[in-house]
Enzyme design. Structure first.
Site, PDB file in Angstrom:
ATOM      1  N   GLU A 188       0.064   5.300   2.020  1.00 24.18           N
ATOM      2  CA  GLU A 188      -0.518   5.295   0.679  1.00 24.18           C
ATOM      3  C   GLU A 188      -2.044   5.282   0.759  1.00 24.18           C
ATOM      4  O   GLU A 188      -2.648   4.342   1.257  1.00 24.18           O
ATOM      5  CB  GLU A 188      -0.007   4.103  -0.136  1.00 24.18           C
ATOM      6  CG  GLU A 188      -0.110   2.751   0.576  1.00 24.18           C
ATOM      7  CD  GLU A 188       0.286   1.584  -0.316  1.00 24.18           C
ATOM      8  OE1 GLU A 188      -0.223   1.483  -1.437  1.00 24.18           O
ATOM      9  OE2 GLU A 188       1.109   0.770   0.134  1.00 24.18           O
ATOM     10  N   ASP A 261       1.905  -0.710   2.258  1.00 26.00           N
ATOM     11  CA  ASP A 261       1.418  -2.090   2.346  1.00 26.00           C
ATOM     12  C   ASP A 261       2.562  -3.084   2.187  1.00 26.00           C
ATOM     13  O   ASP A 261       3.548  -2.826   1.485  1.00 26.00           O
ATOM     14  CB  ASP A 261       0.376  -2.356   1.261  1.00 26.00           C
ATOM     15  CG  ASP A 261      -0.925  -1.588   1.517  1.00 26.00           C
ATOM     16  OD1 ASP A 261      -1.100  -1.086   2.636  1.00 26.00           O
ATOM     17  OD2 ASP A 261      -1.748  -1.490   0.585  1.00 26.00           O
ATOM     18  N   ASP A 263       3.284  -5.517   0.356  1.00 28.96           N
ATOM     19  CA  ASP A 263       3.206  -6.260  -0.904  1.00 28.96           C
ATOM     20  C   ASP A 263       4.108  -5.572  -1.928  1.00 28.96           C
ATOM     21  O   ASP A 263       4.811  -4.605  -1.613  1.00 28.96           O
ATOM     22  CB  ASP A 263       1.759  -6.352  -1.401  1.00 28.96           C
ATOM     23  CG  ASP A 263       1.101  -4.992  -1.590  1.00 28.96           C
ATOM     24  OD1 ASP A 263       1.831  -3.967  -1.630  1.00 28.96           O
ATOM     25  OD2 ASP A 263      -0.137  -4.932  -1.709  1.00 28.96           O
TER      26      ASP A 263
END
Length: 401
Positions: A188, A261, A263
């Protein structure tokens, strides 16, 4: 069924002559076409079948033009009738048949009249069921895009410099000329892409950075997907084509690795990507080529030694058992902020990293459960997600706020 409603009409011709038509529209490429003349089956078709097919497609194109479907003129009969159960029965006073077996009706004199009457009735049905009609037309355009060789969906192979130059501009390709041991990391953003580019093994690892969250493809038409540049880049980089055009033999990499990531946002991006692969490149999953990278959540510095923890439990284990000196804990905010050498050691090095293989459980029952889950989580109906959250919220842990 594609829609719950079916099309049915009974048309009066003249002198007790009539025609009856029934159509049921299917999602899958399953079809049947039964035609009759004076209750005698006509397996080789003829005038009545030709008139029906021509009139139905003509009405669809007329409706499409009035409702601004720009690509509708390119659809063909098979886009509809390869996915339709059809029945047509005509009663004619003096029918003509081709050959002695009477398996084909040949009455060119009534074809034009029959076409016009079917056209008018089906166009009226489309206008009277506008929501269903628009859904049918969007589906037809999706099928058109899947069967045609549009430049947006051309399959690419690693063969020549010319072909390599046609690959997406942001793709950092590997140098290997064969697929063996090659990996495509989908990351990303440009920042993570930059770190991954420095951390990669150049011969076997390629990097494709995507900008933000890609389109949720669960409930959108293929025409929208065809206009989405990030998805175009993804299709071109993978190389296998999509939908009906999918060919596993055209896959350009041995592993496709989603590296996002650690998260909630990263998980959402990974879910959007998995949804895309499941819907349009499912063979990559069933063949075991799709993986999820597991970057660490924490870096623990103990004197001059780094320890990496991939979740809270692993962090607590390290803190309790392995550390003897003063230490500092860093929570990784994103892959783009991770130094290239640490990204290599923790997430990209084939000897040290952790990967999760994305798999699909076999069986009709399991497939149905999987389809239901995608519809719940990624579909248009928010009430499904609300119900899912209510049922599962108590089991969620370590959410980022």
């Amino acid at each position: 069924k594609l829609i719950e409603k079916n099309f049915h009409t009974e048309i009066n011709l003249n002198n007790n002559e009539k025609c009856e038509i029934y159509l049921s529209f299917n999602k899958e490429e399953l079809k049947s076409l039964n035609s009759y003349c004076n209750t005698v089956q006509t397996p080789d078709g003829g005038t009545h079948e030709t008139a029906m097919k021509f009139a139905i497609i003509k009405a669809i194109k007329e409706f499409g033009k009035k409702n601004q479907f720009s690509k509708i003129n390119n659809i063909v009969s098979n886009d509809l009738f390869d996915f339709t159960d059809s029945l047509i029965s005509i009663f004619i006073n003096s029918p003509n048949f081709e050959g002695q077996t009477k398996k084909r009706v040949s009455m060119p004199g009534i074809q034009k009249k029959l076409e016009n009457l079917i056209f008018n009735d089906f166009l009226q049905w489309l206008n009277s069921n506008k929501k269903d009609a628009i859904f049918i037309l969007n589906t037809l355009i999706d099928r058109l895009l899947l069967r045609t060789d549009l430049h947006k969906f051309k399959e690419l192979e690693r063969k020549s410099f010319k072909e390599r130059s046609r690959l997406p501009g942001k793709l950092v390709d590997c140098s290997s000329r064969t697929i063996k041991n090659t990996e495509l990391f989908i990351v990303e953003g440009d920042s993570a892409g930059g770190s991954a580019k420095q951390a990669r093994q150049r011969e076997y690892q390629a990097i494709l950075p995507l900008r933000g969250k890609i389109l949720n493809v669960q409930s959108v038409s293929l025409s929208k997907i065809a206009d989405n540049s990030e998805i175009q880049n993804l299709i071109h980089a993978v190389g296998s084509g999509i939908g009906k055009n999918f060919q596993l033999s055209k896959l350009r990499y041995e592993k496709i690795i989603l590296m996002t990531d650690a998260d909630v946002d990263g998980s959402h991006i990974a879910t959007l990507l998995i949804t895309f692969f499941y819907k349009f490149m499912r063979g990559i999953i069933t063949n075991g080529n799709l993986y999820l990278a597991l970057p660490p959540l924490f870096k623990i510095l103990d004197k001059n030694k780094f320890h990496y923890a991939y979740d809270e439990k692993e962090k607590n284990t390290i803190l309790k058992g392995k550390l003897k000196n003063d230490f500092t804990i860093t929570r990784f905010k994103g892959l783009g902020e991770m130094p290239a050498d640490q990204l290599r050691d923790t997430t990209m090095d084939v000897n040290k990293r952790k990967l999760i293989k994305i798999t699909i459980k076999d069986g009709k029952k399991e497939t149905k459960k999987t389809e239901k889950l995608f519809e719940q989580l990624m579909g248009k109906k928010t009430e499904y997600r609300y119900k899912f959250i209510k049922e599962n919220a108590n089991f969620a842990q370590n959410l980022d706020y």
